[in-house]
Motif scaffolding. Structure first.
Motif, PDB file in Angstrom:
ATOM      1  N   PRO A 301       0.813  -1.234   0.000  1.00 38.32           N
ATOM      2  CA  PRO A 301       0.000   0.000   0.000  1.00 38.32           C
ATOM      3  C   PRO A 301       0.844   1.280   0.000  1.00 38.32           C
ATOM      4  O   PRO A 301       0.469   2.270  -0.634  1.00 38.32           O
ATOM      5  N   PHE A 311      -4.515   5.493  -4.294  1.00 44.77           N
ATOM      6  CA  PHE A 311      -4.110   4.100  -4.468  1.00 44.77           C
ATOM      7  C   PHE A 311      -3.853   3.444  -3.109  1.00 44.77           C
ATOM      8  O   PHE A 311      -4.152   2.271  -2.910  1.00 44.77           O
ATOM      9  N   GLU A 312      -3.262   4.228  -2.206  1.00 44.77           N
ATOM     10  CA  GLU A 312      -2.956   3.691  -0.872  1.00 44.77           C
ATOM     11  C   GLU A 312      -4.234   3.576  -0.036  1.00 44.77           C
ATOM     12  O   GLU A 312      -4.466   2.558   0.625  1.00 44.77           O
ATOM     13  N   PHE A 315      -6.429   0.690  -1.400  1.00 46.28           N
ATOM     14  CA  PHE A 315      -5.669  -0.486  -1.844  1.00 46.28           C
ATOM     15  C   PHE A 315      -6.442  -1.788  -1.617  1.00 46.28           C
ATOM     16  O   PHE A 315      -6.971  -2.030  -0.534  1.00 46.28           O
ATOM     17  N   LYS A 346      -1.930  -6.473   1.394  1.00 42.93           N
ATOM     18  CA  LYS A 346      -1.395  -5.259   2.022  1.00 42.93           C
ATOM     19  C   LYS A 346      -0.146  -5.498   2.872  1.00 42.93           C
ATOM     20  O   LYS A 346       0.561  -4.553   3.210  1.00 42.93           O
ATOM     21  N   PHE A 358      -1.459  -2.128  -9.470  1.00 42.89           N
ATOM     22  CA  PHE A 358      -2.279  -2.011  -8.259  1.00 42.89           C
ATOM     23  C   PHE A 358      -3.765  -2.016  -8.576  1.00 42.89           C
ATOM     24  O   PHE A 358      -4.211  -1.400  -9.550  1.00 42.89           O
ATOM     25  N   PHE A 360      -7.323  -0.960  -6.781  1.00 44.60           N
ATOM     26  CA  PHE A 360      -7.782  -0.149  -5.648  1.00 44.60           C
ATOM     27  C   PHE A 360      -9.231   0.277  -5.846  1.00 44.60           C
ATOM     28  O   PHE A 360      -9.783   0.202  -6.950  1.00 44.60           O
TER      29      PHE A 360
END
Length: 362
Positions: A301, A311-312, A315, A346, A358, A360
């Protein structure tokens, strides 16, 4: 990442800076030629990106970058405002690490500010100015913390212990980075933003005809670096300047003639990444191939957050393939068929050279 390039006047600092950044900082044979810091942003050399670019027939390749700052030449007394001392110290505060260029060559035509070549003395001049500036900061903080402890502020006990250790080192002429501390104590130290706590790479600048050798001056620099836990690079700034003016083919031939495997920039990047505990993960596609710089030990993440904070936050998972596995497979589809593409969550710790996609949800 921001790296400050420092050194006494006439040690080859601006020559090296010009060579690695092609920024054209004025380089002259008198003190304080560099007054305002010159800034050069350089691409981090990474052959993997070009290989991936061909594999994906990509439209754009984006390297990770490092910002090099050529900081004004310094003399003894900077911590008291001598020369350009105040400016020098304020510019140092802004960088992540210090590249300290030390003169390790003799040349009567190039004046040394102290009249002779002595790397130990030169290193001590700059270190002392940083130490004196830090000692002022630490002493004030120490006295304040001491008062809080007397009135029963227990939360400051750990900070007081760190300040006590660091103050003692500084009073003995040792930089804050040389103090042995636990991981938690290092976090406390970092909150003080001390100049002498910044990681250092010493660049031993030798004469053109001494490439591949180790003179007595270089040995001195290596001994000092070992005591401090600093990195050392040996190069000739003059050679680097000549290399930077050549085309790719001529540069490769010249390096071969001299027996140089890595350019000064490649050496500096490698040492900087090592010193700061950094690495790169990669993203690849038809639109863009890009390298992203993260701390070693970062989880998926956090890596996603380098691209975009959304994105984080959202995630879900990451598709991961190792660079070597992808190149060996010849395409992402074949790598997936071979079971080389993994789905990671994660808690996955990202590895250098991971190619990541990624997923998300925002």
């Amino acid at each position: 990442m921001k790296i400050g390039v420092v050194g006494l006047p006439n040690v080859g600092k601006s020559t090296l800076f010009n060579a690695i950044t092609n920024a054209g900082a004025e380089s002259a044979n008198y003190p304080f030629c560099t007054i305002e810091p010159n800034v050069g942003v350089v691409d981090v050399p990474d052959e993997r990106l070009e290989v991936l670019g061909k594999l994906y027939n990509t439209q754009k390749i984006v390297h990770a970058s490092i910002e090099f700052v050529d900081i004004a030449g310094l003399v003894a007394g900077a911590s008291k405002g001598e020369g350009l001392g105040n400016k020098f110290l304020s510019h140092i505060r802004e960088v992540d690490a210090i590249v300290h260029v030390v003169r390790c060559f003799e040349n009567e035509k190039i004046i040394h500010v102290s009249g002779s070549i002595d790397p130990k003395r030169d290193i001590e001049v700059i270190n002392l100015e940083l130490i004196l500036a830090d000692l002022e900061t630490v002493t004030k903080r120490f006295e304040k913390t001491q008062k809080l402890l007397k009135v029963g502020e227990k939360a400051t006990a750990e900070e007081f212990e760190v300040l006590k250790k660091v103050k003692e080192a500084l009073e003995n002429g040792k930089p804050a980075r040389s103090v042995e501390l636990t991981a938690d104590q290092k976090k406390i130290l970092n909150s003080f933003f001390l100049l002498s706590a910044k990681p250092v790479i010493y660049v031993a600048n030798i004469a053109e005809n001494e490439i591949g050798t180790e003179n007595k001056f270089v040995k001195t620099v290596k001994e000092i670096a070992k005591e401090e836990g600093a990195e050392v690079i040996v190069l000739s700034a003059k050679i680097e300047e000549e290399l930077s003016a050549l085309g790719e083919e001529d540069r490769a031939l010249f390096k071969e003639e001299l027996g140089i495997n890595e350019s000064g920039l490649e050496k500096l990047v490698s040492a900087s990444y090592n010193l700061l505990g950094l690495m790169s993960f990669l993203t690849a596609g038809e639109k863009e191939v890009r390298a992203w710089t993260i701390k070693k030990g970062s989880k998926a993440p956090q890596a996603a957050g380098k691209i975009h904070t959304d994105f984080e936050k959202g995630f879900i998972k990451a598709e991961v393939v190792k660079y070597d596995d992808l190149i060996e497979s010849g395409s992402y589809i074949v790598a997936r068929e071979k079971g080389k593409v993994r789905i990671e969550g994660k808690d996955y710790v990202v590895q250098d050279g991971d190619i990541m996609l990624f997923r998300f949800n925002v």
